[in-house]
Design a protein around this motif. Sequence first.
Motif, PDB file in Angstrom:
ATOM      1  N   VAL A  89      -6.269  -4.334 -13.597  1.00 47.57           N
ATOM      2  CA  VAL A  89      -7.241  -3.498 -12.606  1.00 47.57           C
ATOM      3  C   VAL A  89      -8.183  -2.735 -12.279  1.00 47.57           C
ATOM      4  N   ALA A  90      -8.323  -2.811 -10.930  1.00 46.77           N
ATOM      5  CA  ALA A  90     -10.057  -2.808 -10.286  1.00 46.77           C
ATOM      6  C   ALA A  90      -9.900  -1.444  -9.283  1.00 46.77           C
ATOM      7  N   ILE A  91     -10.560  -1.085  -9.508  1.00 49.61           N
ATOM      8  CA  ILE A  91     -10.940   0.084  -8.218  1.00 49.61           C
ATOM      9  C   ILE A  91     -11.787  -0.317  -6.892  1.00 49.61           C
ATOM     10  N   LEU A  92     -10.915   0.054  -5.832  1.00 48.13           N
ATOM     11  CA  LEU A  92     -12.170  -0.466  -5.407  1.00 48.13           C
ATOM     12  C   LEU A  92     -13.110   0.299  -4.324  1.00 48.13           C
ATOM     13  N   GLU A  93     -13.771   0.108  -4.266  1.00 48.76           N
ATOM     14  CA  GLU A  93     -15.736   0.963  -4.072  1.00 48.76           C
ATOM     15  C   GLU A  93     -15.983   0.649  -2.384  1.00 48.76           C
ATOM     16  N   GLY A  94     -16.573   1.660  -1.879  1.00 48.29           N
ATOM     17  CA  GLY A  94     -17.317   1.740  -0.963  1.00 48.29           C
ATOM     18  C   GLY A  94     -15.946   2.465  -0.320  1.00 48.29           C
ATOM     19  N   ALA A  95     -15.305   3.265   0.128  1.00 51.91           N
ATOM     20  CA  ALA A  95     -14.154   3.954   0.578  1.00 51.91           C
ATOM     21  C   ALA A  95     -13.091   4.826  -0.062  1.00 51.91           C
ATOM     22  N   HIS A  96     -12.246   5.512   1.393  1.00 48.79           N
ATOM     23  CA  HIS A  96     -11.248   6.517   0.010  1.00 48.79           C
ATOM     24  C   HIS A  96     -10.702   6.737   0.817  1.00 48.79           C
ATOM     25  N   LEU A  97      -9.561   7.247   0.545  1.00 49.49           N
ATOM     26  CA  LEU A  97      -8.374   8.035   0.813  1.00 49.49           C
ATOM     27  C   LEU A  97      -8.914   9.727   1.735  1.00 49.49           C
ATOM     28  N   GLU A 136      -6.863   1.040  -7.690  1.00 49.01           N
ATOM     29  CA  GLU A 136      -7.499   2.452  -7.382  1.00 49.01           C
ATOM     30  C   GLU A 136      -8.120   2.487  -6.255  1.00 49.01           C
ATOM     31  N   ILE A 137      -7.335   3.457  -5.216  1.00 53.31           N
ATOM     32  CA  ILE A 137      -8.511   3.750  -4.527  1.00 53.31           C
ATOM     33  C   ILE A 137      -8.603   5.985  -4.177  1.00 53.31           C
ATOM     34  N   ARG A 138      -9.686   5.984  -4.265  1.00 51.29           N
ATOM     35  CA  ARG A 138     -10.318   7.292  -4.440  1.00 51.29           C
ATOM     36  C   ARG A 138      -9.837   7.772  -3.633  1.00 51.29           C
ATOM     37  N   ARG A 139      -9.054   9.343  -3.680  1.00 49.46           N
ATOM     38  CA  ARG A 139      -8.742  10.494  -2.161  1.00 49.46           C
ATOM     39  C   ARG A 139     -10.126  11.381  -2.719  1.00 49.46           C
ATOM     40  N   ILE A 140     -10.320  11.422  -1.059  1.00 50.30           N
ATOM     41  CA  ILE A 140     -11.024  13.146  -1.856  1.00 50.30           C
ATOM     42  C   ILE A 140      -9.455  14.454  -1.100  1.00 50.30           C
ATOM     43  N   ASN A 141     -10.083  15.593  -2.164  1.00 48.33           N
ATOM     44  CA  ASN A 141      -8.749  16.731  -1.933  1.00 48.33           C
ATOM     45  C   ASN A 141      -9.289  17.615  -1.382  1.00 48.33           C
ATOM     46  N   PRO A 142      -9.089  18.425   0.107  1.00 51.28           N
ATOM     47  CA  PRO A 142     -10.011  19.135   0.335  1.00 51.28           C
ATOM     48  C   PRO A 142      -8.983  20.350  -0.036  1.00 51.28           C
ATOM     49  N   TYR A 143     -10.050  21.770  -0.320  1.00 52.57           N
ATOM     50  CA  TYR A 143      -9.542  23.349  -0.590  1.00 52.57           C
ATOM     51  C   TYR A 143      -8.368  23.268   1.363  1.00 52.57           C
ATOM     52  N   PRO A 144      -7.825  24.218   0.892  1.00 55.89           N
ATOM     53  CA  PRO A 144      -7.717  24.989   2.100  1.00 55.89           C
ATOM     54  C   PRO A 144      -7.892  24.985   2.984  1.00 55.89           C
ATOM     55  N   ARG A 145      -7.622  25.118   4.195  1.00 55.80           N
ATOM     56  CA  ARG A 145      -8.706  25.065   5.528  1.00 55.80           C
ATOM     57  C   ARG A 145      -9.026  26.673   5.508  1.00 55.80           C
ATOM     58  N   LEU A 185       0.995  -1.007  -0.198  1.00 57.02           N
ATOM     59  CA  LEU A 185      -0.082  -0.091   0.091  1.00 57.02           C
ATOM     60  C   LEU A 185       1.112   1.160   0.454  1.00 57.02           C
ATOM     61  N   THR A 186       0.883   1.909  -0.750  1.00 54.46           N
ATOM     62  CA  THR A 186       1.866   3.177  -1.427  1.00 54.46           C
ATOM     63  C   THR A 186       1.097   4.124  -0.683  1.00 54.46           C
ATOM     64  N   MET A 187       1.689   4.516   0.384  1.00 61.25           N
ATOM     65  CA  MET A 187       0.766   6.633   0.346  1.00 61.25           C
ATOM     66  C   MET A 187       2.027   7.305   0.429  1.00 61.25           C
ATOM     67  N   ASP A 188       1.194   8.812   0.864  1.00 66.63           N
ATOM     68  CA  ASP A 188       2.443   9.658   0.727  1.00 66.63           C
ATOM     69  C   ASP A 188       2.167  10.355   2.602  1.00 66.63           C
ATOM     70  N   ALA A 189       2.563  11.118   2.924  1.00 66.70           N
ATOM     71  CA  ALA A 189       2.647  11.198   4.918  1.00 66.70           C
ATOM     72  C   ALA A 189       1.451  11.884   4.757  1.00 66.70           C
ATOM     73  N   ASP A 190       0.865  13.146   3.990  1.00 64.01           N
ATOM     74  CA  ASP A 190      -0.076  13.793   4.469  1.00 64.01           C
ATOM     75  C   ASP A 190      -1.704  13.138   3.485  1.00 64.01           C
ATOM     76  N   GLU A 191      -1.799  12.181   4.152  1.00 68.62           N
ATOM     77  CA  GLU A 191      -3.454  11.020   3.423  1.00 68.62           C
ATOM     78  C   GLU A 191      -3.432  10.371   4.654  1.00 68.62           C
ATOM     79  N   THR A 192      -5.001   9.948   4.566  1.00 66.63           N
ATOM     80  CA  THR A 192      -5.112   9.095   5.906  1.00 66.63           C
ATOM     81  C   THR A 192      -5.528   8.506   5.165  1.00 66.63           C
ATOM     82  N   VAL A 193      -5.411   6.412   5.935  1.00 65.27           N
ATOM     83  CA  VAL A 193      -6.295   5.530   5.783  1.00 65.27           C
ATOM     84  C   VAL A 193      -7.525   5.469   6.704  1.00 65.27           C
ATOM     85  N   THR A 194      -8.663   6.015   5.922  1.00 59.23           N
ATOM     86  CA  THR A 194     -10.246   6.171   6.882  1.00 59.23           C
ATOM     87  C   THR A 194     -10.294   4.761   7.974  1.00 59.23           C
TER      88      THR A 194
END
Length: 279
Positions: free
Chosen positions: A157-165, A110-119, A80-89
Motif C-alpha cells: 500500500v502506498a499514498i498517491l502523492e501530488g493530487a486529490h479527489l 490511497e488517495i487524499r480527498r478534500i471534504n468541504p463543509y456544506p456550501r 478505481l473505486t468511486m462514489d457518485a459525489d466525488e470528482t477526479v481532478t
Amino acid sequence: MAGPRLSAVVMCFNEKRVIGRCLDALAFCDEIVVVDDCSTDGTWELLQQRADVRPFQHRHTTFAAQRQYGKDRATGDWILTMDADETVTPALARRIRETIARADAADVYEIRRINPYPRTLDGHFWTKHPRLVRAEKCRWVVTDDPHSPLDTQGLRVAILEGAHLDHEPLPDVATMLRKNINRSLIVAALDRSKGREGGLLSLLGSSLGRFFKYYVREGAWRFGADGLIFAAACGFEAFAKQAFLVERQDRPLEQMQDGGPGSYPAGTTFVSGKGEKAA
C-alpha cells in the motif's frame, strides 16, 4: 489508451444531482462501470442515455457485496473505486495514469480527498482512502458495515502523492443534519444487532469525542462560527447513534430512515446474516 487498462467503478443511489460531474471527470479511464442501487430520482434513466457508461442495476445487500458486484463487471487491469459525489481532478487523472504504468507500482494506492463543509459554510477537512487497486487483488472486507473498507491485508500500500479527489459538498446544514441522522440509524442498528447498548457515559463520551475530533484535530476552529457549527453537527451524529441505542424502540432502526440523504433503499438491512457477502 496505451498501458494497463483502467476501470472506474462507481456506486450510486439517487445521485442525479451530482453524478454527471463525476462521470465527466472519468473520461481518462478505459471504461466506466456504474452500479445503480435501483434509484428512483431519474439517475438510472440518465445513465442509460450515456454512451460512455456501462450501467447495471443491482439491489444493495451489503456494501462489500455491492462493490464486488461492480468490480466483477469491470475488465480493467486496475480498478478505481468511486462514489457518485466525488470528482477526479485533472491533476489526479494524470497521476493515476503515470502510476499504474510504472513497473514498480504498489498493489493499492490511497488517495487524499478534500471534504468541504456544506456550501452554506466556509471550511473543509482532509481524509484519505484506498481507492486504486490492481484488479486481481481487489476485494473488500466482508462485513455488514455500510462503509466496508478495501481489504489491504498482505498487499503493498502506498499514498498517491501530488493530487486529490474533490468531494461534492452538501447543499446546506439542514441536509447535513438529516444525513447524520440517517447514518446514525444504520450504525445504531449494527451495534444493537451485536448486543451493544447506549447509556449516559456513551452519550457524553461519544458526542464530546466526535466534537473535539473535528474541532481540534481536523481544524474546524480555524473557520470560526462555521467550524463550530460543523464540529457540533459531527458531535450530534455520535449523540444520535447513542440516543437510538438508549431509546426503547421495537421497530427495526433501518426502517426509520427518511429516504433522504444518507438513506439506503427501503428493505436494506445491515444486520449480520441477512445479506449476501462479498466473495
